[in-house]
Write an enzyme that holds these catalytic residues in place. Structure first.
Site, PDB file in Angstrom:
ATOM      1  N   HIS A 186      -3.779  -2.619  -6.495  1.00 54.49           N
ATOM      2  CA  HIS A 186      -3.082  -1.366  -6.780  1.00 54.49           C
ATOM      3  C   HIS A 186      -4.120  -0.344  -7.210  1.00 54.49           C
ATOM      4  O   HIS A 186      -4.878  -0.602  -8.146  1.00 54.49           O
ATOM      5  CB  HIS A 186      -2.094  -1.549  -7.933  1.00 54.49           C
ATOM      6  CG  HIS A 186      -0.918  -2.379  -7.561  1.00 54.49           C
ATOM      7  ND1 HIS A 186       0.070  -2.707  -8.428  1.00 54.49           N
ATOM      8  CD2 HIS A 186      -0.579  -2.930  -6.382  1.00 54.49           C
ATOM      9  CE1 HIS A 186       0.977  -3.438  -7.806  1.00 54.49           C
ATOM     10  NE2 HIS A 186       0.595  -3.592  -6.565  1.00 54.49           N
ATOM     11  N   ASP A 218       0.815  -1.230   0.000  1.00 58.53           N
ATOM     12  CA  ASP A 218       0.000   0.000   0.000  1.00 58.53           C
ATOM     13  C   ASP A 218       0.842   1.271   0.000  1.00 58.53           C
ATOM     14  O   ASP A 218       0.409   2.306   0.494  1.00 58.53           O
ATOM     15  CB  ASP A 218      -0.949   0.047   1.217  1.00 58.53           C
ATOM     16  CG  ASP A 218      -1.760  -1.215   1.345  1.00 58.53           C
ATOM     17  OD1 ASP A 218      -2.111  -1.788   0.302  1.00 58.53           O
ATOM     18  OD2 ASP A 218      -2.040  -1.622   2.486  1.00 58.53           O
TER      19      ASP A 218
HETATM   20  P1  GDP Z   1      -0.161  -0.018  -3.745  1.00 58.75           P
HETATM   21  O1  GDP Z   1      -0.691  -1.360  -3.401  1.00 58.75           O
HETATM   22  O2  GDP Z   1       1.260   0.162  -3.322  1.00 58.75           O
HETATM   23  O3  GDP Z   1      -0.387   0.358  -5.153  1.00 58.75           O
HETATM   24  O4  GDP Z   1      -0.950   1.024  -2.876  1.00 58.75           O
HETATM   25  P2  GDP Z   1      -2.524   1.298  -2.906  1.00 58.75           P
HETATM   26  O5  GDP Z   1      -2.911   1.718  -4.237  1.00 58.75           O
HETATM   27  O6  GDP Z   1      -3.242   0.157  -2.334  1.00 58.75           O
HETATM   28  O7  GDP Z   1      -2.612   2.464  -1.828  1.00 58.75           O
HETATM   29  C1  GDP Z   1      -2.089   3.694  -2.006  1.00 58.75           C
HETATM   30  C2  GDP Z   1      -3.189   4.720  -1.867  1.00 58.75           C
HETATM   31  O8  GDP Z   1      -2.602   5.990  -1.871  1.00 58.75           O
HETATM   32  C3  GDP Z   1      -4.174   4.724  -3.023  1.00 58.75           C
HETATM   33  O9  GDP Z   1      -5.424   5.140  -2.542  1.00 58.75           O
HETATM   34  C4  GDP Z   1      -3.574   5.771  -3.972  1.00 58.75           C
HETATM   35  O10 GDP Z   1      -4.534   6.369  -4.829  1.00 58.75           O
HETATM   36  C5  GDP Z   1      -3.047   6.756  -2.992  1.00 58.75           C
HETATM   37  N1  GDP Z   1      -1.895   7.541  -3.398  1.00 58.75           N
HETATM   38  C6  GDP Z   1      -0.812   7.184  -4.129  1.00 58.75           C
HETATM   39  N2  GDP Z   1       0.072   8.193  -4.175  1.00 58.75           N
HETATM   40  C7  GDP Z   1      -0.459   9.203  -3.448  1.00 58.75           C
HETATM   41  C8  GDP Z   1      -0.020  10.523  -3.092  1.00 58.75           C
HETATM   42  O11 GDP Z   1       1.069  10.961  -3.440  1.00 58.75           O
HETATM   43  N3  GDP Z   1      -0.863  11.253  -2.300  1.00 58.75           N
HETATM   44  C9  GDP Z   1      -2.054  10.800  -1.854  1.00 58.75           C
HETATM   45  N4  GDP Z   1      -2.804  11.600  -1.094  1.00 58.75           N
HETATM   46  N5  GDP Z   1      -2.494   9.563  -2.157  1.00 58.75           N
HETATM   47  C10 GDP Z   1      -1.707   8.790  -2.931  1.00 58.75           C
END
Ligand code: GDP
Length: 444
Positions: free
Chosen positions: A60, A32
């Site tokens: 993701h 995440d």
């Molecule tokens: P992953 O499994 O590593 O891809 O992570 P996830 O997608 O499950 O969780 C990351 C969350 O953070 C998601 O809701 C993304 O849309 C959000 N996200 C990613 N980068 C950023 C950022 O720079 N700022 C904010 N506020 N949210 C982000």
């Protein structure tokens, strides 16, 4: 002579040969971290995007011009019509869920993806999902916090050599014989340990016939395809799932996943030469979050945790697959440096810095205290269970950084926060993400 670090950044190997065309995007923490967004960005430039481990147990989150998507098994290159997306042999392939996912993206206007599934990829069987559920229920209070998607039973069977590769779907006679043998063994467990109805191999055979027809258009000899792609110097992206601390060897065992989310495993889980992975991008978030059980040293609770959870991510920190509220914590330098090291990271991306704009002072975990002794080395699980966080406080910036794209525009406190973390994790932070959208990014 060019210093070694410069050579690495520019993607020039020791022999002066350009060899950085395979890039791995991986998690430095518990998952995440925002890998989805970063992979989506990199995928725009990639000829091939590959999933090399894991399965439908994590998601993701990607927000791009087509909308918002939680991809579980599809590689993040599916939004680019020229990118070939590969489900590698290391993945736990859940065929019905993959078919649903393809339907979800195409119903939202995304063109049918160019997808290849390795003929050696193994299949998550319906009984893997049942066994995952039965076992978590049996463990009750002692459960692992599994997503109950069959991943642990799947990988157990793979290494016990009773798994089913996709290619086996196409030899019905051999499939029938193996199914009978495996069901006999599984039924001993299902009936006598879990007291549940026995599996019927004939019904399973019919179900697998359905799997065969849905996966048929995508099945390919991926190893040979990638061999040629490497020879042709095509841009290849390895997309990791979860993060380093969930690795079965280097993670918080047994609160790990069942396949290796480390960049190095990309070679095995896709079929690529190890020396061609020249760039390993470790993604880490400006604060911590984790789903599931296991030690989480910098964890916070109560109103502090609720506030961070509510403001985090793009709409709060809730699991992309399960919707479970994520456990929240401050940035952990000890865990993240370790995560970058075991990933072999050549660079890091710090995501979600925009989330921290509400804090006057930002706590950062810079060490662990274990039995009265301070350490900054990430320990084995038994010691980790006794670790208490050593916190330092950095000044907050009290500004909304959302969507910023220029390093120069960041307040001094935010620059100092990034520099502090960079120094502690020992890897250059090349990108800082200021929001969930593709364009909300600062290059350094
Ligand atoms: P992953 O499994 O590593 O891809 O992570 P996830 O997608 O499950 O969780 C990351 C969350 O953070 C998601 O809701 C993304 O849309 C959000 N996200 C990613 N980068 C950023 C950022 O720079 N700022 C904010 N506020 N949210 C982000």
């Amino acid at each position: 002579m060019m210093p070694e670090t410069d050579r690495r950044i520019r993607g020039i190997g020791p022999a002066g040969r350009k060899d950085s065309m395979i890039t791995a995007i991986v998690g430095a923490n518990w998952g995440d971290e925002g890998k989805g967004k970063i992979t989506d960005m990199f995928a725009c430039e990639a000829d091939i995007v590959i999933r090399f481990q894991g399965g439908a147990n994590a998601g993701h989150t990607i927000i791009n011009p087509y909308g918002k998507f939680a991809l579980h098994q599809l590689p993040s290159g599916v939004f680019n019509k020229n990118t070939v997306n590969i489900i590698g042999n290391g993945v736990a392939l859940n065929i019905p869920s993959l078919v649903r996912e393809i339907g979800q993206i195409t119903q939202n206007g995304v063109p049918a993806p160019r997808l290849m599934v390795s003929d050696r990829t193994q299949i998550v069987m319906p009984y893997h999902i049942l066994l995952d559920q039965y076992e978590e229920d049996r463990l009750s209070e002692r459960q692992f916090g599994s997503t109950r998607s069959g991943i642990a039973p799947f990988y157990s069977d793979k290494y016990a050599k009773i798994g089913f590769q996709v290619c086996e779907l196409f030899d019905e006679k051999a499939l029938w014989e193996k199914l009978h043998a495996v069901c006999e063994y599984k039924n001993a467990l299902i009936v006598h340990l879990y007291h549940k109805p026995a599996l019927d191999p004939d019904a399973l055979l019919e179900e697998l016939a359905g799997y065969r027809e849905s996966i048929r258009p995508y099945v390919a000899d991926v190893r040979t395809f990638l061999r040629d792609a490497v020879r042709e110097d095509r841009q290849i992206l390895l997309e990791g799932q979860l993060g380093a601390l969930r690795d079965p060897d280097f993670g918080i065992y047994p609160f790990t996943t069942s396949s290796s989310p480390l960049a190095g495993y990309g070679c095995v889980g896709a079929g690529l030469p190890p020396y061609r992975i020249g760039r390993i991008v470790a993604v880490t978030k400006a604060y911590s979050s984790a789903v599931g059980a296991g030690a989480f040293t910098s964890e916070i609770f109560g109103p502090d945790a609720e506030q961070l959870r509510r403001l985090g991510g793009d709409a709060g920190e809730f699991g992309a697959t399960t919707g479970r509220p994520r456990r929240m914590g401050w940035f952990d330098c000890v865990a993240t440096r370790y995560g970058c090291e075991v990933q072999g990271a050549t660079e890091a991306v710090l995501t979600a810095i925009d989330v921290l704009g509400y804090l006057d002072r930002i706590p950062v975990c810079t060490g662990y205290e274990i039995d009265g002794t301070r350490t900054d080395t990430f320990p084995v699980t038994g010691l980790l269970n006794r670790a208490k966080p050593v916190l330092e406080w950095l000044p907050g910036w009290k500004t909304d950084l959302r969507g910023m794209t220029r390093w120069e525009d960041l307040p001094a406190e935010a620059k100092a926060y990034v520099a502090f973390i960079e120094q502690r994790i020992g890897v250059p932070i090349r990108m800082v993400s200021t929001g969930p959208r593709r364009e909300e990014i600062i290059y350094r």
